[in-house]
Design a protein around this motif. Sequence first.
Motif, PDB file in Angstrom:
ATOM      1  N   GLU A 213       0.845  -1.192   0.000  1.00  0.00           N
ATOM      2  CA  GLU A 213       0.000   0.000   0.000  1.00  0.00           C
ATOM      3  C   GLU A 213       0.881   1.244   0.000  1.00  0.00           C
ATOM      4  OE1 GLU A 213      -3.893   1.765   2.398  1.00  0.00           O
ATOM      5  OE2 GLU A 213      -2.649   0.188   3.289  1.00  0.00           O
TER       6      GLU A 213
ATOM      7  N   SER B 214       1.121   5.158  -0.119  1.00  0.00           N
ATOM      8  CA  SER B 214       0.302   6.326   0.178  1.00  0.00           C
ATOM      9  C   SER B 214       0.438   7.399  -0.893  1.00  0.00           C
ATOM     10  CB  SER B 214       0.687   6.909   1.539  1.00  0.00           C
ATOM     11  OG  SER B 214      -0.004   8.118   1.778  1.00  0.00           O
ATOM     12  N   THR B 215      -0.699   7.997  -1.261  1.00  0.00           N
ATOM     13  CA  THR B 215      -0.702   9.145  -2.177  1.00  0.00           C
ATOM     14  C   THR B 215      -1.215  10.391  -1.457  1.00  0.00           C
ATOM     15  OG1 THR B 215      -2.928   8.507  -2.937  1.00  0.00           O
ATOM     16  CG2 THR B 215      -1.038   7.721  -4.223  1.00  0.00           C
ATOM     17  N   ALA B 216      -1.244  10.328  -0.111  1.00  0.00           N
ATOM     18  CA  ALA B 216      -1.792  11.431   0.682  1.00  0.00           C
ATOM     19  C   ALA B 216      -0.750  12.426   1.127  1.00  0.00           C
ATOM     20  CB  ALA B 216      -2.512  10.863   1.907  1.00  0.00           C
TER      21      ALA B 216
ATOM     22  N   GLY C   7       0.178  14.441   4.990  1.00  0.00           N
ATOM     23  CA  GLY C   7      -1.013  14.618   5.789  1.00  0.00           C
ATOM     24  C   GLY C   7      -1.339  16.055   6.103  1.00  0.00           C
TER      25      GLY C   7
ATOM     26  N   GLN D  39      10.126   3.232   4.200  1.00  0.00           N
ATOM     27  CA  GLN D  39       9.357   4.198   4.977  1.00  0.00           C
ATOM     28  C   GLN D  39       9.905   4.352   6.385  1.00  0.00           C
ATOM     29  OE1 GLN D  39       7.047   5.784   2.990  1.00  0.00           O
ATOM     30  NE2 GLN D  39       8.025   4.344   1.567  1.00  0.00           N
TER      31      GLN D  39
ATOM     32  N   ASP E 144      -6.587   7.551  -1.167  1.00  0.00           N
ATOM     33  CA  ASP E 144      -5.321   7.998  -0.580  1.00  0.00           C
ATOM     34  C   ASP E 144      -4.173   7.003  -0.748  1.00  0.00           C
ATOM     35  OD1 ASP E 144      -6.213   6.028   1.082  1.00  0.00           O
ATOM     36  OD2 ASP E 144      -6.444   7.298   2.850  1.00  0.00           O
ATOM     37  N   ALA E 145      -4.318   6.059  -1.687  1.00  0.00           N
ATOM     38  CA  ALA E 145      -3.235   5.092  -1.867  1.00  0.00           C
ATOM     39  C   ALA E 145      -3.327   4.395  -3.209  1.00  0.00           C
ATOM     40  CB  ALA E 145      -3.268   4.049  -0.745  1.00  0.00           C
TER      41      ALA E 145
ATOM     42  N   CYS F  36      -2.561   0.593  -4.338  1.00  0.00           N
ATOM     43  CA  CYS F  36      -2.351  -0.715  -3.717  1.00  0.00           C
ATOM     44  C   CYS F  36      -1.951  -1.719  -4.791  1.00  0.00           C
ATOM     45  CB  CYS F  36      -3.609  -1.196  -3.010  1.00  0.00           C
ATOM     46  SG  CYS F  36      -4.235  -0.040  -1.761  1.00  0.00           S
TER      47      CYS F  36
END
Length: 343
Positions: A182, A184-186, A189, A229, A275-276, A278
């Motif tokens: 997964e 993240s494309t957010a 934050g 990450q 927001d992701a 996958c």
Amino acid sequence: MKTGIRLLTAALCGAMLFSLCGCGDTTWAMKQGEDTVTSGMYLGYLLQGYDEASADMTEKADDFWDSTYEEKNVADWVKDYAVKYAKESLAIREKAREYGISWEESDDSTLDQMMSYYWQSYQELYEKNGVNEQSFRSILQDSSLHEKLFSYYYGEDGVEPVSRDELFGYLDSEYLKYKMVELSTAGDGETEPTEEEKAAVRQKAEGYLVRLQAGEEIDAIINEYAREQDPEAEETTSEDNQYYASAANRESDALTEQLFANAVIGVPTIVETDDALCVVLRQAMDDTDYDTYHDTILRNYKADAFDEVITGWCDGMDITVNDAAINRYQPKKLKLEDETASN
């Protein structure tokens, strides 16, 4: 904290009710033969009904009790809920005796553990509403008898046993198993990611997809991404990386909907959410899945059928209802943590 625990799952019983009119004794709500549902138990079912309605309701009036739930005034719905489960308790006890389902010493031990787990969370709320420890224990015991009766019906040597092939077919059609990376494309934050940052995430996802298509193990990629990450991230096992999805959640979960609609067993793909990105590999169900989740799968598969069985039991019973108790203990009189509901 929610105000109740959903202990029973059977459908509304249509029993013939014989009301006890003009009775001033409000210590009990219903009777059938040698069995009694105390007013404490009935109040417990009212609290559970409130909990279910308030948790599921999407729109609430300023005064909660003016709200509508499942096309009913919510106070009426909660009362009907309590009456339903009170009747089912009586049916469950009678049928347990009829079918020779005994209550063993080990069952008392399990019930003690359940009491220890639940009562500490609900004691204050329940006691201020007239539900003492014994009433709460009786509700839990009837719930346990419900499970025993379910197994008596659908277990391997039951009244209507479910074959392995039949149940595996249900598992394979209503659930799916997958692993995923997964991404993240957010952003962080706090600020929206730039188009360049989004493109970089997509490029990485597509790179992982190519590697999976070439036969690389997804567990290795999952751990590689986790270390990128967080260099201190602990390596996960294959079991840690395993996910399951239920068809029942398709409408409420975009990822689940896309997996059921588009994911093919053994074929890696990219599923995009809000927001992701996958990178997903769907897997075939196997005997380990069946054995591990057998009881849950069987319960889900036969829940509606068992509801109908219990309805039939209730239809054949003569239940005495204490109108004095039912009229006294109204949902609107509950003392609740949610001030808007108790006003």
